[in-house]
Design an enzyme around this catalytic site. Structure first.
Site, short mmCIF file in Angstrom:
data_model
loop_
_atom_site.label_atom_id
_atom_site.label_comp_id
_atom_site.label_asym_id
_atom_site.label_seq_id
_atom_site.Cartn_x
_atom_site.Cartn_y
_atom_site.Cartn_z
N ASN A 237 0.87 -1.18 0.00
CA ASN A 237 0.00 0.00 0.00
C ASN A 237 0.91 1.23 0.00
O ASN A 237 2.13 1.11 0.15
CB ASN A 237 -0.92 -0.04 1.23
CG ASN A 237 -0.11 -0.07 2.50
OD1 ASN A 237 0.59 0.89 2.82
ND2 ASN A 237 -0.15 -1.18 3.22
N ASP A 308 -3.34 -6.82 5.42
CA ASP A 308 -4.17 -7.80 6.13
C ASP A 308 -4.07 -9.19 5.51
O ASP A 308 -4.51 -10.16 6.12
CB ASP A 308 -5.63 -7.33 6.14
CG ASP A 308 -5.86 -6.32 7.25
OD1 ASP A 308 -5.37 -6.56 8.37
OD2 ASP A 308 -6.49 -5.27 6.99
N LYS A 318 9.79 -16.47 -10.61
CA LYS A 318 8.95 -15.41 -11.14
C LYS A 318 7.79 -16.01 -11.95
O LYS A 318 8.01 -16.87 -12.80
CB LYS A 318 9.82 -14.51 -12.04
CG LYS A 318 9.13 -13.26 -12.48
CD LYS A 318 10.07 -12.40 -13.28
CE LYS A 318 9.27 -11.32 -13.97
NZ LYS A 318 10.04 -10.63 -14.98
N PHE A 353 -4.19 3.35 14.78
CA PHE A 353 -4.67 4.28 13.76
C PHE A 353 -5.74 3.53 12.97
O PHE A 353 -5.66 2.30 12.85
CB PHE A 353 -3.54 4.70 12.81
CG PHE A 353 -2.76 5.88 13.30
CD1 PHE A 353 -1.93 5.78 14.41
CD2 PHE A 353 -2.85 7.11 12.65
CE1 PHE A 353 -1.22 6.88 14.86
CE2 PHE A 353 -2.14 8.22 13.08
CZ PHE A 353 -1.32 8.10 14.20
N LYS A 367 -12.81 -0.87 15.58
CA LYS A 367 -11.40 -1.29 15.69
C LYS A 367 -10.85 -1.05 17.10
O LYS A 367 -10.09 -1.87 17.62
CB LYS A 367 -10.54 -0.56 14.65
CG LYS A 367 -10.79 -1.07 13.24
CD LYS A 367 -10.02 -0.32 12.18
CE LYS A 367 -10.43 -0.83 10.81
NZ LYS A 367 -9.89 -0.03 9.71
N LYS A 371 -9.51 -4.46 18.81
CA LYS A 371 -8.06 -4.56 19.00
C LYS A 371 -7.63 -4.23 20.44
O LYS A 371 -6.44 -4.10 20.71
CB LYS A 371 -7.35 -3.63 17.99
CG LYS A 371 -7.57 -4.08 16.54
CD LYS A 371 -7.19 -3.00 15.56
CE LYS A 371 -7.59 -3.34 14.14
NZ LYS A 371 -6.54 -3.99 13.36
O1 PMT Z 1 2.92 6.22 6.32
P1 PMT Z 1 2.24 7.49 5.85
O2 PMT Z 1 2.38 7.69 4.35
O3 PMT Z 1 2.66 8.70 6.65
O4 PMT Z 1 0.67 7.31 6.08
C1 PMT Z 1 0.15 7.30 7.37
C2 PMT Z 1 -0.96 6.25 7.51
C3 PMT Z 1 -2.14 6.66 6.62
C4 PMT Z 1 -0.46 4.88 7.09
C5 PMT Z 1 -1.36 6.26 9.03
O5 PMT Z 1 -1.82 7.52 9.39
C6 PMT Z 1 -2.41 5.20 9.30
O6 PMT Z 1 -3.61 5.41 9.16
N1 PMT Z 1 -1.97 4.00 9.75
C7 PMT Z 1 -2.81 2.82 9.96
C8 PMT Z 1 -3.05 2.12 8.63
C9 PMT Z 1 -3.90 0.89 8.78
O7 PMT Z 1 -3.44 -0.19 8.45
O8 PMT Z 1 -5.09 1.04 9.30
P2 PMT Z 1 -6.17 -0.16 9.53
O9 PMT Z 1 -7.42 0.56 9.75
O10 PMT Z 1 -6.11 -1.16 8.41
O11 PMT Z 1 -5.65 -0.88 10.83
C10 PMT Z 1 -6.07 -0.47 12.13
C11 PMT Z 1 -4.92 -0.60 13.11
O12 PMT Z 1 -4.51 -1.96 13.22
C12 PMT Z 1 -3.69 0.18 12.75
O13 PMT Z 1 -3.18 0.70 13.94
C13 PMT Z 1 -2.76 -0.86 12.14
O14 PMT Z 1 -1.39 -0.54 12.34
C14 PMT Z 1 -3.13 -2.10 12.93
N2 PMT Z 1 -2.98 -3.37 12.18
C15 PMT Z 1 -3.70 -3.62 11.08
C16 PMT Z 1 -3.61 -4.82 10.43
C17 PMT Z 1 -2.72 -5.78 10.94
N3 PMT Z 1 -2.58 -6.97 10.33
N4 PMT Z 1 -1.99 -5.51 12.02
C18 PMT Z 1 -2.11 -4.31 12.65
O15 PMT Z 1 -1.43 -4.07 13.66
#
Ligand code: PMT
Length: 439
Positions: A237, A308, A318, A353, A367, A371
């Protein structure tokens, strides 16, 4: 920091990647560093000492008991000479000896005698790397201040696809420069760490240094993950790591010891004021790195955009076009924030986040609960002026106690300070009593 005029001790241990150490040696010389090479006996099976002697114009240190040209003890005189010791490749065997303090050859004896910064670049088969013994040895070394350059992912000499490749010499050099620069700035930090100081970072952002996180350990995840489909293609991403780096700077500016666990991002984004930076590639590696740090942490901020999903079985070669559709089953990756949230110890705080495209509040609150987070920062990743890649962000912080705080669009460094303000509050003892929701 440049490597010009630095005196680098290069340790080479016996893995197939030893041949890359010759390129590394040559690149170090081109950067203006003076290099002395110490090899293990096994390393000489892969590359001849003469190669390094030719590149460095000096003898290779190989044998503790070789006939001496002088009455100097090499492991002591070399240890005094070097500004930094880098072991690349570092095999499982040499890491185990270093962790246990075994000194039975030239390299391990030099390691024990050396008091400057030590950097290791592990390279081995994935199973050996992920074996609990190797992981424990890496953690032990890291706790002792040894800096680890994480291995890359790709096709290994054994034919498997996975983690364990020695990073390219250019990457190792960049890491080495950054680590040596970090050591300097850490020393400077200690020298000028006084309470309630106004500081200005390299981006010109001013913040109050109030040392509210002094003595606290904060683990921050950042950047994207890469989930390989085959040796050259991956799912990912657009995360740049800017938000995670800003959080690391903000927490460090308040006195915290920060461990940054980051997916693949440009080295220029990485902050210089972290205690350690762990560069990983995949979600599974990120989980392992965070878990290894979890016991010592007071708080976690999960800013990484973790994939995810991953391909169940990456293809070893490849993938070729055949004119037919390619079907690669995806499996779910572990949820790092949830794994830590569920098992957090009393007093530990977790902030996540939520990267959302719609229904920000409802999705963020789901979330927050799923979490087991104490707070979550919801940001809209459809707005190109904020979120992924941009220098600014905007969002709402939802706290477990029902409060919410809107942060209007501003530079990520300032958003990070607002998130760290919330962290400081949550770490206050008064916040560590269970809320009504928890009971
Ligand atoms: O890196 P930048 O370009 O500065 O961009 C910042 C950002 C947009 C990436 C940041 O601000 C942000 O939103 N980060 C969280 C991205 C995310 O994966 O969000 P989510 O809604 O899918 O996940 C929710 C939370 O679970 C997040 O804290 C994530 O880190 C965590 N997570 C998600 C999936 C996973 N398998 N493990 C996790 O720990």
């Amino acid at each position: 920091m440049t490597l010009k005029d630095k005196k680098i001790l290069l340790g080479v241990s016996g893995g197939i990647a030893a041949y890359k150490a010759a390129d590394l040696c040559s690149l170090l010389r081109k950067r203006g560093a003076a290099v002395r090479v110490v090899m293990t006996r096994n390393a000489t099976q892969f590359v001849a000492p003469l190669t390094f002697e030719t590149l460095t114009q000096s003898p290779v240190y190989l044998d503790l008991f070789a006939a001496q040209h002088s009455y100097e003890m090499e492991h002591i005189s070399w240890a005094r000479w070097g500004d930094a010791l880098i072991v690349a490749p570092a095999t499982a065997d040499v890491l185990a000896k270093m962790a246990a303090g075994i000194a039975d050859d030239a390299l391990t004896t030099l390691y024990l005698s050396f008091t400057g910064p030590v950097v290791v670049a592990p390279a081995m088969n994935t199973q050996m790397l992920e074996h609990p013994a190797t992981r424990k040895n890496l953690i032990t070394l890291e706790e002792r201040g040894v800096r680890i350059i994480p291995p890359g992912v790709g096709t290994l000499a054994c034919g498997e696809v996975g983690a364990g490749r020695l990073p390219e010499p250019q990457t190792i050099i960049e890491e080495l420069e950054r680590i040596l620069a970090g050591n300097n700035s850490a020393a400077e930090e200690t020298a000028r760490s006084s309470a309630n100081e106004v500081i200005s970072d390299k981006n010109g952002v001013t913040a109050v240094r109030d040392n509210a996180l002094a003595g606290r350990v904060v683990v921050i995840t950042s950047g994207p993950t890469h989930e390989y489909l085959d040796p050259v293609r991956f799912l990912t991403n657009p995360s740049s790591g800017k938000m995670g780096a800003a959080l690391a700077r903000a927490a460090a500016s308040r006195g915290a010891k920060v461990h940054l666990v980051t997916g693949p991002v440009s080295p220029s984004v990485l902050p210089t004021d972290c205690a350690t930076i762990h560069r990983v590639t995949t979600a599974e590696q990120m989980l392992l790195a965070v878990q290894a740090l979890a016991d010592s942490a007071d708080a976690f901020i999960f800013a990484a955009a973790v994939s995810d999903f991953r391909v169940d079985r990456p293809v070893e070669k490849k993938i070729k076009r055949t004119g037919n559709a390619v079907v690669l089953p995806l499996v779910e990756n572990p949820d790092i924030s949830q794994a830590i949230g569920i098992r957090k110890k009393p007093g530990q705080v977790t902030i996540g986040f939520a990267a959302e495209t719609d229904d920000l509040e409802a999705n963020a609150l789901t979330k927050l609960n799923r979490k087991h987070l104490d707070a979550i920062v919801a940001n809209d990743v459809t707005n190109p002026r904020i979120g992924f890649e941009s220098d600014d962000n905007e969002g709402t912080i939802y706290l477990r106690n029902g409060q919410k705080r809107f942060i209007s669009r501003r530079p990520k460094d300032e958003v990070a300070q607002a998130v760290v303000d919330v962290l400081v509050e949550l770490l206050q003892p008064a916040h560590n009593v269970p809320s009504q929701e928890d009971t």
